[in-house]
Write a protein that holds these residues in place. Structure first.
Motif, PDB file in Angstrom:
ATOM      1  N   GLU A 262     -68.664 -19.285  26.066  1.00 36.76           N
ATOM      2  CA  GLU A 262     -69.572 -18.171  26.338  1.00 36.76           C
ATOM      3  C   GLU A 262     -69.389 -17.761  27.792  1.00 36.76           C
ATOM      4  O   GLU A 262     -69.624 -18.557  28.703  1.00 36.76           O
ATOM      5  N   THR A 263     -68.977 -16.528  28.011  1.00 32.96           N
ATOM      6  CA  THR A 263     -68.800 -16.012  29.364  1.00 32.96           C
ATOM      7  C   THR A 263     -70.109 -15.396  29.839  1.00 32.96           C
ATOM      8  O   THR A 263     -70.628 -14.457  29.223  1.00 32.96           O
ATOM      9  N   ALA A 264     -70.640 -15.953  30.917  1.00 31.79           N
ATOM     10  CA  ALA A 264     -71.861 -15.425  31.530  1.00 31.79           C
ATOM     11  C   ALA A 264     -71.442 -14.615  32.751  1.00 31.79           C
ATOM     12  O   ALA A 264     -71.122 -15.162  33.802  1.00 31.79           O
ATOM     13  N   SER A 265     -71.433 -13.307  32.606  1.00 33.77           N
ATOM     14  CA  SER A 265     -70.972 -12.435  33.684  1.00 33.77           C
ATOM     15  C   SER A 265     -72.133 -11.659  34.288  1.00 33.77           C
ATOM     16  O   SER A 265     -73.236 -11.618  33.734  1.00 33.77           O
ATOM     17  N   ALA A 266     -71.863 -11.055  35.439  1.00 32.00           N
ATOM     18  CA  ALA A 266     -72.803 -10.144  36.078  1.00 32.00           C
ATOM     19  C   ALA A 266     -72.015  -8.929  36.543  1.00 32.00           C
ATOM     20  O   ALA A 266     -70.805  -9.005  36.767  1.00 32.00           O
TER      21      ALA A 266
END
Length: 472
Positions: A262-266
Motif C-alpha cells: 500500500e503506497t501512502a503518498s501525499a
C-alpha cells in the motif's frame, strides 16, 4: 492302718513338690510360647508393612510412569496443558483488561476529543504553533478501557505436522470516531467496536494471515502504559502476509515474507496522506535472527514498489512508480540470568518506508505537479532499558526519534508546497511498574514528545499516564 497313714504322711510333701515343679514348668513353657507368638506377630506385622511399602512403591512407580507417558504424549502432540480440548485441538483463551487514565498538556493548542492522539501518544497529532505568535497551552484528561485485549490460540497435531491458529482483538484499533461508528460517546455509554489486530494460521514453517510485519520483531516493544510506547522511531505495522521461517542452525533463523502493499503518498501543497490502492507487487521482507541465552539480534531488509495512478490530475505521467527500500537492525539483550532486566534497540533507514515508521508519521513519497513521485527518506532510532528492582517492581526508560528528508527539488527554499509536511519527531519517557500479585500490573508513566514541520513550526506534549492491567 497306722503304717499306711504314716506312709501317706511321708508321701504327701513329695507329691506336692512334684506338682509345683510341673506347674512351674508349664508356666515357663507358656511364657516361652507367648514370647514366640509375640515375636511371630511382630515379624508378621513387619512383613505386612514391607509388603505394603512394596505395593505403594510399585503403585507410585506406575503413576510416575503414566505421568511421564502422558507428558511425553503432550510434548509429542505439541499441545499445552492450559486451555481446553475441542475435537483434536487444544484451545487457549487469554488476554487482559486494562484501564488507562491520561493527562496531557499541549503547547500549541488542543488535540480534538475522541481522536487517536487522545488515546495514545501519536507524534503526528501534536498541535504545532508559530513561535512568533504562540498559542495558549491546553490541558486535557481522559479515562479509557479501549486497550482491553483478548486472543484465541488453537494448536492441533496432524501426524508429524504442527498446526496453529491465532486471532487477537482489542477495542482500540477500530477506525473512526464513536459518532461515525454509531457507538456510545464519553457522555453516555463509552461503547467501542471490537477490532481485529492479528489473525493467522501456521503450518510447520509457514504462516498465512495478518501479523506484525516481518520487517521488525515486536519483542523489542517496550513495557509502557502507552499503546505502543516510543512509537516515533519504531517500525509498527500489522498486515496480511505469507511468511516462511527457515532454521539455519546455531541459533540462526531466516524469515522471508510477501506482505500486503500500500503506497501512502501525499501531494505537494497537501500533506494529508492518501491510500492509493494501485499497487501491483507485494512488499518483500527478509529478517535474519540470531537468538541465544543472551537475547536476540535481528537484521531486516525491505523492498517495495511505490505506485500512484495520477490520471485524474491531468498530469503528463498517467502512472508513476519508484522503488522503495529499507534496512533495520534491532535486538534485545538480557542483563541478568532471570531475564528481568534488558536493553532493547532498533535503528532503521530507508527510502519510501514512511508508512512502516511511527504509525505513518511521514509519507512514502510526494506526488509532484508534473505527476512524478519524489523520494522521501527516513532515519529512525529507538532504545529502551528495563531494570527489575525485584520480583514486583521494575523501571523502564524509553527514547525514540525519527527524521525525514525530502528530495532536493522539494526543498522549502524552492518549493513552499511541503512547508506543512512533518520533518522530525522525538520523545523520551520513564515509567514505574508494580505487580502486587501475579497477573496484575500497576504503572505510572511520564512522557515528553515533540513534533517539527519542514517550515520549523513545532509543538510538544507532556503526558502523564496511570494504568491498571489484569492479565488472564
Amino acid at each position: 492302718m497306722r503304717v499306711l497313714l504314716g506312709a501317706s504322711a511321708l508321701a504327701a510333701p513329695q507329691l506336692a513338690g512334684a506338682q509345683t515343679m510341673k506347674e512351674a514348668d508349664l508356666a515357663a513353657r507358656l511364657e516361652r510360647m507367648e514370647s514366640e507368638i509375640t515375636q511371630l506377630r511382630t515379624e508378621l506385622a513387619a512383613a505386612r508393612s514391607q509388603q505394603d511399602e512394596t505395593r505403594a512403591a510399585a503403585a507410585d512407580a506406575t503413576r510416575k510412569s503414566q505421568e511421564a507417558s502422558a507428558q511425553m504424549s503432550r510434548l509429542a502432540d505439541g499441545t499445552p496443558r492450559l486451555g481446553f480440548r475441542s475435537g483434536n485441538s487444544n484451545v487457549v483463551l487469554s488476554g487482559y483488561v486494562k484501564l488507562l487514565a491520561s493527562s496531557a498538556r499541549y503547547s500549541g493548542g488542543d488535540d480534538p476529543s475522541n481522536t487517536l492522539g487522545r488515546d495514545l501518544y501519536l507524534p503526528q497529532s501534536i498541535p504545532v504553533f508559530n513561535p512568533a505568535s504562540p498559542t495558549s497551552p491546553t490541558h486535557v484528561t481522559d479515562f479509557s478501557a479501549k486497550q482491553t485485549r483478548f486472543w484465541v490460540d488453537a494448536t492441533t497435531k496432524l501426524g508429524k505436522h504442527a498446526l496453529k491458529a491465532y486471532i487477537e482483538f482489542d477495542f482500540q484499533a477500530a477506525p473512526g470516531t464513536p459518532q461515525a461508528l454509531g457507538q456510545g460517546t464519553q457522555r453516555t455509554t463509552n461503547a467501542y467496536d471490537l477490532a481485529m489486530r492479528r489473525a493467522f494460521i501456521q503450518l510447520d514453517r509457514w504462516t498465512f494471515g495478518q501479523d506484525f510485519t516481518n520487517f521488525s520483531n515486536p519483542a523489542i516493544f517496550p513495557e509502557s502504559t502507552d499503546y505502543v510506547g516510543g512509537v516515533d522511531g519504531l517500525i509498527f505495522v500489522r498486515q496480511p502476509m505469507v511468511r516462511y521461517s527457515l532454521p539455519l542452525g546455531h541459533g540462526l533463523t531466516f524469515h522471508l515474507a510477501a506482505e500486503n502493499p500500500e503506497t501512502a503518498s501525499a501531494t505537494v501543497g497537501a500533506p494529508a496522506l492518501v491510500e492509493n490502492g494501485e499497487d501491483h507487487a507485494p512488499d518483500i521482507t527478509g529478517r535474519l535472527e540470531y537468538a541465544g541465552g543472551f537475547g536476540f539480534l535481528d537484521l531486516a531488509v525491505l523492498g517495495r514498489q511505490l505506485r500512484v495512478d495520477n490520471a485524474k490530475t491531468g498530469a503528463a505521467h498517467i502512472v508513476d512508480s519508484r522503488l522503495g527500500w529499507g534496512i533495520s537492525a534491532a535486538g534485545k539483550i538480557f542483563l541478568d540470568d532471570r531475564h528481568g532486566s534488558d536493553i532493547r534497540f532498533q535503528a532503521s533507514y530507508g527510502e519510501g518506508i514512511g508508512r512502516y515508521l511511527g504509525l505513518n508519521f511521514g509519507t512514502d513519497a510526494v506526488l509532484q505537479a508534473n505527476g512524478e513521485l519524489a523520494r522521501v527518506r527516513n532515519l529512525a532510532l529507538f532504545g529502551a532499558g528495563r531494570y527489575a528492582l525485584d520480583d514486583q517492581w521494575r523501571v523502564n526508560l524509553i527514547a525514540s526519534y525519527q527524521r525525514i528528508s525530502y528530495a532536493d527539488d522539494l526543498d522549502p527554499a524552492t518549493t513552499s508546497g511541503i512547508a506543512m509536511f512533518n520533518r522530525q519527531a522525538w520523545s523520551v519517557a520513564g515509567n514505574l511498574f508494580y505487580s502486587p500479585v501475579k497477573n496484575v500490573d500497576l504503572g505510572i508513566e511520564y512522557r515528553h514528545g515533540e513534533r517539527r514541520l519542514v517550515n520549523d513550526l513545532n509543538g510538544h506534549v507532556d503526558r502523564f499516564d496511570v494504568a491498571a492491567k489484569y492479565n488472564f
